[in-house]
Design a protein around this motif. Structure first.
Motif, PDB file in Angstrom:
ATOM      1  N   GLU A 133      35.144  51.295  18.754  1.00  0.00           N
ATOM      2  CA  GLU A 133      35.391  51.465  20.187  1.00  0.00           C
ATOM      3  C   GLU A 133      36.736  52.174  20.334  1.00  0.00           C
ATOM      4  OE1 GLU A 133      35.032  47.621  22.050  1.00  0.00           O
ATOM      5  OE2 GLU A 133      32.869  47.828  22.278  1.00  0.00           O
ATOM      6  N   ASN A 134      36.675  53.504  20.351  1.00  0.00           N
ATOM      7  CA  ASN A 134      37.901  54.291  20.219  1.00  0.00           C
ATOM      8  C   ASN A 134      38.169  55.238  21.378  1.00  0.00           C
ATOM      9  OD1 ASN A 134      35.843  56.087  19.726  1.00  0.00           O
ATOM     10  ND2 ASN A 134      36.484  56.621  17.643  1.00  0.00           N
ATOM     11  N   VAL A 135      37.468  55.070  22.509  1.00  0.00           N
ATOM     12  CA  VAL A 135      37.737  55.893  23.690  1.00  0.00           C
ATOM     13  C   VAL A 135      37.842  54.985  24.906  1.00  0.00           C
ATOM     14  CG1 VAL A 135      36.661  57.977  22.775  1.00  0.00           C
ATOM     15  CG2 VAL A 135      35.277  56.352  24.087  1.00  0.00           C
ATOM     16  N   LEU A 136      38.372  55.564  25.988  1.00  0.00           N
ATOM     17  CA  LEU A 136      38.721  54.785  27.166  1.00  0.00           C
ATOM     18  C   LEU A 136      37.711  55.003  28.291  1.00  0.00           C
ATOM     19  CD1 LEU A 136      40.944  52.928  28.292  1.00  0.00           C
ATOM     20  CD2 LEU A 136      42.162  54.971  29.037  1.00  0.00           C
ATOM     21  N   ILE A 137      37.333  53.902  28.944  1.00  0.00           N
ATOM     22  CA  ILE A 137      36.370  53.968  30.049  1.00  0.00           C
ATOM     23  C   ILE A 137      36.768  52.934  31.097  1.00  0.00           C
ATOM     24  CG2 ILE A 137      34.761  52.225  29.173  1.00  0.00           C
ATOM     25  CD1 ILE A 137      32.459  54.173  29.956  1.00  0.00           C
ATOM     26  N   PHE A 138      36.478  53.216  32.367  1.00  0.00           N
ATOM     27  CA  PHE A 138      36.669  52.195  33.392  1.00  0.00           C
ATOM     28  C   PHE A 138      35.652  51.074  33.181  1.00  0.00           C
ATOM     29  CE2 PHE A 138      39.983  53.165  36.154  1.00  0.00           C
ATOM     30  CZ  PHE A 138      40.006  54.485  36.540  1.00  0.00           C
ATOM     31  N   ASP A 139      36.115  49.846  33.304  1.00  0.00           N
ATOM     32  CA  ASP A 139      35.257  48.682  33.121  1.00  0.00           C
ATOM     33  C   ASP A 139      34.363  48.499  34.352  1.00  0.00           C
ATOM     34  OD1 ASP A 139      36.141  45.472  31.593  1.00  0.00           O
ATOM     35  OD2 ASP A 139      34.187  46.400  31.989  1.00  0.00           O
ATOM     36  N   HIS A 140      33.414  47.552  34.242  1.00  0.00           N
ATOM     37  CA  HIS A 140      32.557  47.233  35.378  1.00  0.00           C
ATOM     38  C   HIS A 140      33.159  46.131  36.234  1.00  0.00           C
ATOM     39  CE1 HIS A 140      31.444  44.602  32.017  1.00  0.00           C
ATOM     40  NE2 HIS A 140      31.183  43.695  32.943  1.00  0.00           N
ATOM     41  N   LEU A 141      34.324  45.602  35.828  1.00  0.00           N
ATOM     42  CA  LEU A 141      34.975  44.519  36.555  1.00  0.00           C
ATOM     43  C   LEU A 141      35.934  45.073  37.600  1.00  0.00           C
ATOM     44  CD1 LEU A 141      35.762  42.226  33.491  1.00  0.00           C
ATOM     45  CD2 LEU A 141      33.805  42.079  35.045  1.00  0.00           C
ATOM     46  N   ALA A 142      36.644  44.184  38.271  1.00  0.00           N
ATOM     47  CA  ALA A 142      37.627  44.588  39.268  1.00  0.00           C
ATOM     48  C   ALA A 142      38.839  43.665  39.179  1.00  0.00           C
ATOM     49  CB  ALA A 142      37.031  44.547  40.671  1.00  0.00           C
ATOM     50  N   GLN A 143      40.010  44.222  39.463  1.00  0.00           N
ATOM     51  CA  GLN A 143      41.253  43.463  39.522  1.00  0.00           C
ATOM     52  C   GLN A 143      41.951  43.782  40.837  1.00  0.00           C
ATOM     53  OE1 GLN A 143      42.424  41.253  37.170  1.00  0.00           O
ATOM     54  NE2 GLN A 143      40.504  41.539  36.028  1.00  0.00           N
ATOM     55  N   ALA A 144      42.859  42.924  41.219  1.00  0.00           N
ATOM     56  CA  ALA A 144      43.582  43.147  42.477  1.00  0.00           C
ATOM     57  C   ALA A 144      44.384  44.437  42.430  1.00  0.00           C
ATOM     58  CB  ALA A 144      44.501  41.956  42.757  1.00  0.00           C
TER      59      ALA A 144
END
Length: 545
Positions: A133-144
């Protein structure tokens, strides 16, 4: 992008074309006022390498796209509030992990080379849950604080990607408003000069880095003017009074115009400046040109024209040297002077019928020579024997206009149209700058080049065939990849061949070296082990940042 050997991006043009129909933009590009960049969310089933290639091929308002690099919490929050949580879910960003770095958090980088300081990871991420897992992606979660990130495999498709548009590489139409014609003739360190039409006449123009920041230099009483050169706060060119052009200089405003026109001559123009000296041409009755040198006053004029010559012109100056051409018997010879007519060195190469030197820097001269009936762009290092032809194969005509720091610019003709051109000392390094523009710009010219840190700037002009139709000033911006000697945007075996040859020659002043010695990566005058270490690092990275 620096992925190491476990992820090499080689996506065919056919694949990109065939998949174009699958692209779906979530929204038109939106600008973030904090940095002036534009952002766009693309919805498409793509792996990270595919997303990288497609994002790099996108343009908006003349700016080149790339996978977004989110370097602050504020930027992350801007994307979240602008596009929404669901639109960003499982969209790739321009982050990756260096091959062989410590898992899970070591070696994360941005493709642009920006510091990877802010890290918006989801709780528990990165975790390398599935190996590689060596690249960056937006997650499916959410933060404030906004949409968080996840590490992801580069071989698994996501739901799309985020594109960031900025002027790392691209082009800009520099014409003020919709004026036409306009063109950039010279530039250095964020300032450019040329001409622009103010609606009634052609005017010498000074740009300060953007199309919107321009100064009309047309002197009071002049019916037209043009600025040909700039350096150290001084601009040079010509202004027309009572139907006659006068050479002159400015210091940033129209009111600062100073007339250099020598008494007793018909008309004149100043082409370039270095310190307090200027070069250009003075014309006598019969329209006979004399190459000329000034020291900031009309009275200081020095005639570089030698007895027996039909015609002579001086085009550029660097230090105590000047370049141009001298015509004898109807045939022009490229010329290099050192302040006097008697000092001229004939640069006409063996076998050339005509030639002219139009640009110079501290180590080389650039111009053209007609050989076997074809006009070919070329460069010299102070002698006729040093001439190297750099005109691209297939061109019916080519011209190198200016040179700076080992780079040359000009234009090459194909099928009747000029293509703005960039070189790095060899024919193999030719880069067609016209390909960066839409097809509605069939004719382009490059007249000036300079570098600022790791960015190369090329100024010129082009003809646009869609509304608003006309000729416009253009500025190209390109990142400099020092080890990419042939300017193809990768550091590969072809660059290694160039480096190996230079490494064997060792000394940059060896005549066998590439002009400008680009293989001397640390600038110490020799190509040695220290340069090899730098080249090897770039070779391992493969793709230019």
């Amino acid at each position: 992008m620096r992925l190491g050997t476990n992820c090499v991006l080689r996506v065919s043009a056919a694949f990109v074309v065939s998949q174009a129909a699958g692209l779906s933009a979530h929204a038109v590009p939106v600008q973030w006022s904090a940095n002036g960049h534009y952002y766009e969310v693309i919805t498409a089933t793509r792996t990270w390498p595919q997303a990288y290639t497609e994002a790099s091929n996108r343009q908006y308002l003349g700016m080149k796209g790339h996978l977004a690099t989110v370097t602050s919490a504020e930027e992350n929050q801007f994307l979240t509030s602008t596009f929404g949580l669901s639109a960003l879910a499982l969209r790739f960003l321009g982050g990756f992990q260096l091959a062989g770095a410590a898992e899970p958090g070591g070696g994360w980088q941005w493709i642009t080379g920006e510091p990877f300081v802010f890290a918006g990871w989801s709780p528990g991420e990165p975790n390398n849950f599935i190996p590689n897992e060596n690249v960056l992606i937006f997650d499916h979660l959410a933060q404030a604080w906004g949409k968080p990130w996840n590490d992801y495999r580069d071989t698994v498709a996501g739901n799309g990607y985020v594109v960031e548009y900025e002027r790392l590489e691209g082009w800009q139409n520099f014409s003020p408003s919709a004026s036409s014609p306009s063109s950039q003739m010279s530039g250095i360190w964020g300032k450019q000069v040329g001409l622009a039409n103010d609606g009634t006449k052609d005017c010498a123009w000074l740009w300060n880095g953007t199309a919107a920041m321009g100064v009309n230099l047309n002197p009071a009483g002049a019916s037209s003017s043009i600025a040909w050169g700039i350096r150290d706060g001084v601009q040079v060119g010509e202004a027309t009074f009572a139907g006659k052009a006068h050479a002159g200089l400015w210091r940033g405003t129209a009111a600062s115009w100073f007339d250099l026109h020598p008494a007793g001559t018909d008309w004149s123009r100043a082409k370039a400046v270095y310190g307090e000296q200027q070069v250009g041409n003075v014309y006598f009755p019969g329209d006979i040109a004399h190459a000329s040198l000034w020291s900031s006053t009309a009275a200081s004029w020095v005639d570089l024209h030698e007895p027996g010559a039909d015609w002579s012109e001086a085009y550029d100056i660097y230090g105590s040297k000047q370049v141009g051409r001298v015509i004898f018997g109807g045939l022009g010879h490229a010329a290099l002077w050192a302040g006097t007519a008697a000092s001229r060195i004939d640069l006409n190469p063996a076998g050339a019928t005509t030639s002219a030197a139009t640009g110079m820097d501290e180590s080389m001269q650039a111009g053209r020579a007609t050989i076997d009936g074809l006009r070919r762009a070329g460069i010299w290092r102070g002698s006729a024997a040093s001439f190297v032809s750099i005109g691209p194969d297939g061109a019916t005509d080519s011209q190198a206009e200016k040179v700076s720091g080992g780079f040359q610019v000009g234009y090459s003709w194909f099928a009747g149209d000029p293509h703005a051109s960039l070189w790095r000392g060899t024919k193999a390094s030719w880069k067609d700058l016209s390909l960066m523009l839409p097809s509605t710009w069939p004719a382009t010219f490059a007249f000036t080049v300079w570098r600022d840190g790791n960015t190369l700037y090329v100024g010129g002009g082009g003809v646009r065939t869609e509304n608003p139709i006309g000729a416009y000033a253009l500025l190209w911006t390109l990142p400099i990849c020092e080890s990419d000697f042939n300017l193809d945007d990768v550091v590969d075996d072809r660059d290694f061949v160039s480096f190996a040859a230079a490494y064997d020659n060792l000394m940059c002043d060896d005549p066998a070296m590439t002009p400008g010695c680009p293989e001397d990566l640390n600038g110490d005058g020799v190509v040695d082990d220290a340069d090899f270490v730098l080249f090897a690092h770039a070779y391992d990275d493969y793709v230019c940042p």
